[in-house]
Write a protein that holds these residues in place. Sequence first.
Motif, mmCIF file in Angstrom:
data_model
loop_
_atom_site.group_PDB
_atom_site.id
_atom_site.type_symbol
_atom_site.label_atom_id
_atom_site.label_comp_id
_atom_site.label_asym_id
_atom_site.label_seq_id
_atom_site.Cartn_x
_atom_site.Cartn_y
_atom_site.Cartn_z
ATOM 1 N N ALA A 52 16.207 -16.544 -24.132
ATOM 2 C CA ALA A 52 15.690 -16.659 -25.578
ATOM 3 C C ALA A 52 15.617 -16.194 -26.605
ATOM 4 O O ALA A 52 16.059 -16.892 -28.081
ATOM 5 C CB ALA A 52 13.858 -15.565 -25.274
ATOM 6 N N ASN A 55 17.826 -18.824 -28.894
ATOM 7 C CA ASN A 55 17.278 -19.602 -30.841
ATOM 8 C C ASN A 55 17.455 -18.869 -31.967
ATOM 9 O O ASN A 55 16.111 -17.159 -31.876
ATOM 10 C CB ASN A 55 15.740 -19.631 -29.800
ATOM 11 N N ARG A 57 15.386 -18.623 -34.345
ATOM 12 C CA ARG A 57 13.577 -17.983 -34.584
ATOM 13 C C ARG A 57 13.494 -16.919 -33.923
ATOM 14 O O ARG A 57 12.139 -16.028 -34.760
ATOM 15 C CB ARG A 57 12.696 -19.126 -34.898
ATOM 16 N N TYR A 58 13.396 -16.721 -32.385
ATOM 17 C CA TYR A 58 13.427 -15.889 -31.532
ATOM 18 C C TYR A 58 13.724 -14.118 -32.472
ATOM 19 O O TYR A 58 13.340 -13.330 -32.168
ATOM 20 C CB TYR A 58 13.816 -16.156 -29.816
ATOM 21 N N PHE A 81 16.685 -21.890 -40.949
ATOM 22 C CA PHE A 81 16.259 -20.363 -40.243
ATOM 23 C C PHE A 81 15.644 -19.558 -40.780
ATOM 24 O O PHE A 81 14.291 -19.201 -40.554
ATOM 25 C CB PHE A 81 16.213 -20.084 -38.897
#
Length: 293
Positions: A52, A55, A57-58, A81
């Motif tokens: 994860a 990413n 954004r994570y 982002f």
Amino acid sequence: MKGHRLRHLDAGKKARLYRILFQHGLCNGTALFLPYDQGLEHGPRDFFANPASGNPRYIIDLAVEGAFNGIAIQIGLAEKFYWDYAGEVPLVLKLNGKTEIPSDDAALSPLHASVEDAVRLGADAVGYTMYVGTPAQEQDFAQYRTVREDAQRLGMPLIVWAYPRGSAIEAKGGKSSFYAVDYAARTASELGADVVKVNFPKPDRRTGVRAEYDAEFSSQQAVEAVVRSANRTLVLISGGEKAGDEAMVEKARQSMEAGATGLIFGRNVWQRPHDESLRFVSRLREVLAKYPR
């Protein structure tokens, strides 16, 4: 008085560092940063432990949830982002970076973004990686000078990732030795960094070091010396590669006891599952809460 450590800075730099230190995180003058430049520096292998984390954004969500004082990312990720999070967590725009593929022996981290880009993106600071001790040092210092001048002109705080590198460093105790880290902190300070990011020094790495460092020093003595060497340059201590939690928390405690402004923990945080990451961040925040600046 809040911000007294910033009084030597011009108004633009002071305002931005004040926001970082007193309007985010614990708001007590300490700092906890989340770096996310490893995709360039190390490649996607760093995301294997927690897929994860590949990413962005994570990662930015994690920085917001964990109440970090800032997140350090490269320009491509910032442009794609950061817009959704602007103002929620301070942005440190990394201006240079390299892959791990070439040897570190003549390492140079080329520029690929500008201080003007940082202003455009709403950043509160810029980051520059400086390799101390390589044959490319002269070119590195010249490149850094242009960044420092632009940061001064535009009132942007300059955070230097001061990394000892190259065969000459390896022959003098290695990049994490007390000698190398202490020298790197002093170099960044003398070349005009507002904040310096260094690894925690290892005083037991003594093979080939200068005579003054070839003695018995505790880890506490070593990190205190590094903070002194930085003078009025604020110090961030890196978490480095993932290790046991108790060892990392103790490293954080010693760093803050030594007078560091804060911590910069990346892989130690986001290579874990989400909830575990936040629990570990909470432990780091407990350490910072005991050392208001």
